[in-house]
Design a protein around this motif. Sequence first.
Motif, PDB file in Angstrom:
ATOM      1  N   SER A  89       0.872  -1.177  -0.045  1.00  0.00           N
ATOM      2  CA  SER A  89      -0.116  -0.021   0.127  1.00  0.00           C
ATOM      3  C   SER A  89       0.742   1.163   0.044  1.00  0.00           C
ATOM      4  O   SER A  89       0.806   2.040  -0.851  1.00  0.00           O
ATOM      5  CB  SER A  89      -0.872   0.107   1.164  1.00  0.00           C
ATOM      6  N   ALA A  90       1.735   1.226   0.655  1.00  0.00           N
ATOM      7  CA  ALA A  90       2.728   2.614   0.912  1.00  0.00           C
ATOM      8  C   ALA A  90       3.661   2.643  -0.343  1.00  0.00           C
ATOM      9  O   ALA A  90       3.557   3.706  -0.820  1.00  0.00           O
ATOM     10  CB  ALA A  90       3.848   2.290   1.932  1.00  0.00           C
ATOM     11  N   LEU A  91       4.005   1.462  -1.087  1.00  0.00           N
ATOM     12  CA  LEU A  91       4.619   1.763  -2.170  1.00  0.00           C
ATOM     13  C   LEU A  91       3.526   1.983  -3.330  1.00  0.00           C
ATOM     14  O   LEU A  91       4.052   3.064  -4.202  1.00  0.00           O
ATOM     15  CB  LEU A  91       5.368   0.212  -2.673  1.00  0.00           C
ATOM     16  N   VAL A  92       2.691   1.654  -3.736  1.00  0.00           N
ATOM     17  CA  VAL A  92       1.585   1.774  -4.629  1.00  0.00           C
ATOM     18  C   VAL A  92       1.258   3.437  -4.478  1.00  0.00           C
ATOM     19  O   VAL A  92       1.204   4.139  -5.447  1.00  0.00           O
ATOM     20  CB  VAL A  92       0.473   0.647  -4.585  1.00  0.00           C
ATOM     21  N   GLN A  93       0.892   3.505  -3.220  1.00  0.00           N
ATOM     22  CA  GLN A  93       0.339   5.204  -3.158  1.00  0.00           C
ATOM     23  C   GLN A  93       1.401   6.043  -3.212  1.00  0.00           C
ATOM     24  O   GLN A  93       1.237   7.196  -3.832  1.00  0.00           O
ATOM     25  CB  GLN A  93      -0.171   5.379  -1.843  1.00  0.00           C
ATOM     26  N   GLY A  94       2.651   5.655  -2.719  1.00  0.00           N
ATOM     27  CA  GLY A  94       3.786   6.447  -3.010  1.00  0.00           C
ATOM     28  C   GLY A  94       4.022   6.699  -4.437  1.00  0.00           C
ATOM     29  O   GLY A  94       4.680   8.059  -4.839  1.00  0.00           O
ATOM     30  N   LEU A  95       4.373   5.878  -5.325  1.00  0.00           N
ATOM     31  CA  LEU A  95       4.505   5.939  -6.666  1.00  0.00           C
ATOM     32  C   LEU A  95       3.608   6.940  -7.333  1.00  0.00           C
ATOM     33  O   LEU A  95       3.940   8.034  -8.109  1.00  0.00           O
ATOM     34  CB  LEU A  95       4.461   4.651  -7.305  1.00  0.00           C
ATOM     35  N   ALA A  96       2.343   6.839  -6.890  1.00  0.00           N
ATOM     36  CA  ALA A  96       1.035   7.822  -7.346  1.00  0.00           C
ATOM     37  C   ALA A  96       1.412   9.192  -6.970  1.00  0.00           C
ATOM     38  O   ALA A  96       1.301  10.032  -7.711  1.00  0.00           O
ATOM     39  CB  ALA A  96      -0.208   7.317  -6.922  1.00  0.00           C
ATOM     40  N   LEU A  97       1.761   9.241  -5.622  1.00  0.00           N
ATOM     41  CA  LEU A  97       1.906  10.559  -5.168  1.00  0.00           C
ATOM     42  C   LEU A  97       3.122  11.476  -5.764  1.00  0.00           C
ATOM     43  O   LEU A  97       2.993  12.635  -6.073  1.00  0.00           O
ATOM     44  CB  LEU A  97       2.369  10.411  -3.365  1.00  0.00           C
ATOM     45  N   TYR A  98       4.372  10.673  -5.718  1.00  0.00           N
ATOM     46  CA  TYR A  98       5.598  11.314  -6.498  1.00  0.00           C
ATOM     47  C   TYR A  98       5.468  11.812  -7.749  1.00  0.00           C
ATOM     48  O   TYR A  98       6.144  12.783  -8.378  1.00  0.00           O
ATOM     49  CB  TYR A  98       6.777  10.423  -6.045  1.00  0.00           C
ATOM     50  N   ARG A  99       4.635  10.822  -8.759  1.00  0.00           N
ATOM     51  CA  ARG A  99       4.406  11.030 -10.064  1.00  0.00           C
ATOM     52  C   ARG A  99       3.631  12.473 -10.153  1.00  0.00           C
ATOM     53  O   ARG A  99       3.976  13.299 -11.064  1.00  0.00           O
ATOM     54  CB  ARG A  99       3.649   9.989 -10.730  1.00  0.00           C
ATOM     55  N   GLN A 100       2.681  12.572  -9.417  1.00  0.00           N
ATOM     56  CA  GLN A 100       1.700  13.731  -9.550  1.00  0.00           C
ATOM     57  C   GLN A 100       2.361  15.059  -8.708  1.00  0.00           C
ATOM     58  O   GLN A 100       2.011  16.098  -9.238  1.00  0.00           O
ATOM     59  CB  GLN A 100       0.289  13.431  -8.681  1.00  0.00           C
TER      60      GLN A 100
END
Length: 314
Positions: free
Chosen positions: A17-28
């Motif tokens: 969960s932390a990895l998947v959400q973090g990937l989206a956060l940093y891209r955006q």
Amino acid sequence: MIERVKVAVVGVGNNTSALVQGLALYRQSGSRVGIRRPVIDGLGVGDIDVVAAFATSAEKVGRDLTEAIFLPPNNFPRLPCDLPGADVPVTKGLVDASEVPRVAAALAGAEVLLYSAPSGRPETAQAYAEAALTAGVAFINTTADPVARDPRRMEKFEAAGLPLIGDDLASQFGTSVVHNALLRLLKERGLTLVSSYQVNLGGTEDFRNLVENPDTKKRSKLNALSDADSVEVAPLGYLPHLGSQKVAHLNVEAQGWGETSVSLDVKLKVHDPSGAAGVNIDLVRIAASALRNGRGGHRAEATSLLKSPPGTAV
């Protein structure tokens, strides 16, 4: 433009969960807060796509990955980002080694298999490593179960030109990292260690599992400490109300000049899954780069990110 890394994950828990959400956060957001290495061999933090996921929970199997990461007992908080559907349905994980061919077939298209299931299931970890070998993908073992420390398995991955990275990640800023830094500082400043201990409390399912299966984790924690013979690691404590946070207490007793006493107590409070994701993002890129360049086996650049790399005790 560099091709994004295609990653499969085993375990749809808090760390995923932390990895998947973090990937989206940093891209955006374009933020670099909390990132150790923005680029590794040309691969940025946003250059990762999760293309497959495996879990054993009946509630998560069949769900889209971006839905499954929020299902109980997961308790990592929602990060401030938009999370569109990943179009990655969670696949039923393997139960025993007889299912290796099925999992290997499901890895088609992936480059890296990130094993992020709970520790204490060595046969399962080894079976997933075998599936990765069969499928021709790199394997990362984030758990304390011995996989990369098996010389025969390492030889197989080396011969196949496939990276095998493990075992047990050292959290981005966790108890072992802080504890080891303090012990090293004593030596550097000429103090004599008398005794030391650490206590770890957490509220995730991984903590609950480790309370029930503590042996491999304790050994791995001791592997990560430079003066392990003088350090006591207390049994892990599971406190559900802590959620995804971990609370650690460290004590160091030493002697300085004239045999005078020195005593240090430290309290550390972190979100444990964030600490895992902050390291996994580097391990994935290291593994992918090695795979693309035909460099199999263990990668030396990953050693500092692990508690129990090859050559440490099992």
